[in-house]
Design an enzyme around this catalytic site. Structure first.
Site, mmCIF file in Angstrom:
data_model
loop_
_atom_site.group_PDB
_atom_site.id
_atom_site.type_symbol
_atom_site.label_atom_id
_atom_site.label_comp_id
_atom_site.label_asym_id
_atom_site.label_seq_id
_atom_site.Cartn_x
_atom_site.Cartn_y
_atom_site.Cartn_z
ATOM 1 N N ASP A 99 0.827 -1.211 0.000
ATOM 2 C CA ASP A 99 0.000 0.000 0.000
ATOM 3 C C ASP A 99 0.861 1.260 0.000
ATOM 4 O O ASP A 99 0.408 2.335 0.396
ATOM 5 C CB ASP A 99 -0.909 0.016 1.242
ATOM 6 C CG ASP A 99 -2.053 -0.982 1.156
ATOM 7 O OD1 ASP A 99 -2.257 -1.565 0.082
ATOM 8 O OD2 ASP A 99 -2.746 -1.179 2.178
ATOM 9 N N ASP A 154 5.179 -9.984 8.562
ATOM 10 C CA ASP A 154 5.472 -8.565 8.405
ATOM 11 C C ASP A 154 6.783 -8.450 7.631
ATOM 12 O O ASP A 154 7.668 -9.320 7.726
ATOM 13 C CB ASP A 154 5.581 -7.884 9.768
ATOM 14 C CG ASP A 154 4.216 -7.604 10.375
ATOM 15 O OD1 ASP A 154 3.202 -7.742 9.658
ATOM 16 O OD2 ASP A 154 4.159 -7.259 11.570
ATOM 17 N N ASP A 156 9.558 -6.993 7.765
ATOM 18 C CA ASP A 156 10.887 -7.007 8.363
ATOM 19 C C ASP A 156 11.285 -8.362 8.924
ATOM 20 O O ASP A 156 12.405 -8.524 9.423
ATOM 21 C CB ASP A 156 10.980 -5.951 9.466
ATOM 22 C CG ASP A 156 9.945 -6.165 10.563
ATOM 23 O OD1 ASP A 156 8.750 -6.242 10.226
ATOM 24 O OD2 ASP A 156 10.322 -6.269 11.745
ATOM 25 N N ASP A 248 -5.415 -8.815 13.819
ATOM 26 C CA ASP A 248 -5.030 -10.170 14.202
ATOM 27 C C ASP A 248 -5.827 -10.659 15.413
ATOM 28 O O ASP A 248 -6.390 -11.758 15.415
ATOM 29 C CB ASP A 248 -3.522 -10.231 14.482
ATOM 30 C CG ASP A 248 -3.015 -9.051 15.308
ATOM 31 O OD1 ASP A 248 -3.835 -8.252 15.805
ATOM 32 O OD2 ASP A 248 -1.787 -8.917 15.458
#
Length: 430
Positions: A99, A154, A156, A248
């Site tokens: 995004d 995610d 990272d 989540d």
């Protein structure tokens, strides 16, 4: 009248102290329960991870989803780590859920093209707006594929190559598992005092809270990354939604009340990046706190009304969700205590005594909880003196969170409410 008001405020202060003592005391209970259940639970985990996988030709397709928003160069590392996962190449599909509004968008397209040229199925799904934020991106991406298993990282996080080979075994051993949650680890735990503090607190969350919830049959929240969901569980819970900043936890509880249960693996870890500056960390903590309270208020009545959940399970769920009230209770208690002392100075010794008793209890419970998690996952590698310094940093962090939360809530009182915004934690990479 003033004396009566002071007594009322003092009573509210005392009630807040008792609530905080109960909430924090539940962490001590989790430590005890963890030790009681650990040996048998770890043996069961070992059995799960020894479940044989079928031949490669019979393995299911797995979609790796990597949400991204203005992540910069760290995106390449995360996507390339996903491409290295040991799984049949024709059954490994990678979706970059991007995004981004900066140069990361072009980088996502470039990385996807490069990996496709090497024979990987990688696609950059880029939206023109952030509707629903991470939850919205996950929901839309799921509609783009027919497959049933979704590994979420995610950007990272750097999964080890054997992540799928290990975690997917759980679905063959227990096919009705909603999701498998691996334990996340850290790429920069000793970068500074803040990252060390986060390592210790997250180890306690994962090694004590999450592990014990799973072992005891309590609701197990998804941690938002380093896990694999199956489509049937996502759909049963109503799908990913973006009307909360903790999508989540939201989906976890919506699926849980439908009868879906999850598995937590302590022996499978995935390293990721910890925020290394206080401002970023405080923003992250505020987002988690806000989202936790939002989901709690939504799910309280659903859990209470359910006829399919036992009283014991309801109690475990409500106790977990009530932890989201820690910060508001603390804020109310502090304000009421100060006002009571100002209105009736004679009450100050009693208020101070009650405060010190509560503080002492909180410190004992928190220290035991944090050390237990560290001992379990790190085998007590941090020496007592260094651990004491981490505790000081932890207390300072809690005070900083409280001060920031007070400012945020005061702004909400004096200003019109703003729409929900997912304030994504920035990543640096390296």
């Amino acid at each position: 009248m003033i004396a009566l008001l002071a007594l009322l405020l003092a009573a509210i202060f005392a009630a807040c102290c008792l609530l905080l003592a109960a909430f924090i005391g539940s962490l001590l209970y989790m430590v005890v329960l963890n030790h009681r259940l650990r040996q048998k639970a770890l043996e069961h985990e070992e059995d799960l991870l020894m479940t044989p996988l079928p031949p490669d030709a019979q393995l299911p397709h797995v979609v790796v989803q990597i949400p991204s928003f203005n992540e910069g160069p760290v995106l390449r590392r995360g996507v390339e780590a996903a491409a290295r996962l040991d799984w049949p190449r024709d059954k490994l599909h990678i979706q970059i859920l991007d995004d981004s509004t900066d140069e990361t968008a072009e980088l996502a397209r470039t990385v996807a093209v490069e990996l496709r040229a090497q024979g990987y199925d990688v696609v950059a799904l880029q939206r023109t707006d952030r509707s629903g934020f991470k939850g919205g991106a996950l929901h839309e991406a799921m509609q783009q594929t027919p497959y049933d298993y979704f590994a979420i990282f995610d950007v990272d996080y750097v999964p080890p190559t054997d992540f799928l080979r290990r975690c997917m075994r759980v679905f063959f051993a227990e096919p009705n598992t909603a999701f498998v949650q691996a334990r996340f680890d850290f790429l920069n735990p000793h970068e500074n005092a803040l990252t060390e503090m986060q390592m210790v607190t997250l180890d306690a969350h994962l090694g004590i809270e999450q592990a014990t919830r799973y072992w005891a049959g309590h609701p197990l929240p998804f941690n938002g990354t380093c896990g694999i969901w199956q489509r049937a569980a996502i759909e049963a819970g109503g799908g990913w939604k973006g009307d909360t900043v903790t999508e989540d936890l939201d989906l976890t509880y919506r699926g849980w009340v439908k009868g879906w249960r999850a598995v937590f693996l302590t022996s499978v870890s995935v390293p990721g990046e910890l925020p290394a500056d206080t401002k970023t960390w405080l923003r992250q903590q505020q987002r988690w706190q806000d989202g936790f309270r939002h989901v709690s208020m939504r799910m309280f009545p659903v859990i209470l009304k359910s006829r399919d959940i036992s009283l014991a399970s309801k109690g475990a769920a409500l106790l977990h969700l009530c932890m989201s009230l820690n910060q508001p209770v603390l804020l109310v208690g502090v304000v009421c205590g100060i006002l009571a002392g100002l209105l009736a100075p004679s009450l100050v010794p009693l208020l101070l005594t009650l405060f010190l008793i509560t503080l002492g209890w909180v410190l004992v419970c928190a220290t035991t909880f944090l050390r237990a998690g560290h001992n379990f996952l790190r085998d007590g590698e941090m020496r007592p003196l260094r651990f004491a310094l981490v505790l000081v940093r932890f207390v300072g962090g809690q005070v900083g969170m409280l001060a920031r939360s007070l400012i945020v809530h005061l702004k909400k009182v004096v200003a019109p409410p703003k729409p929900i915004v997912f304030d994504r934690t920035p990543k640096r990479g390296g």
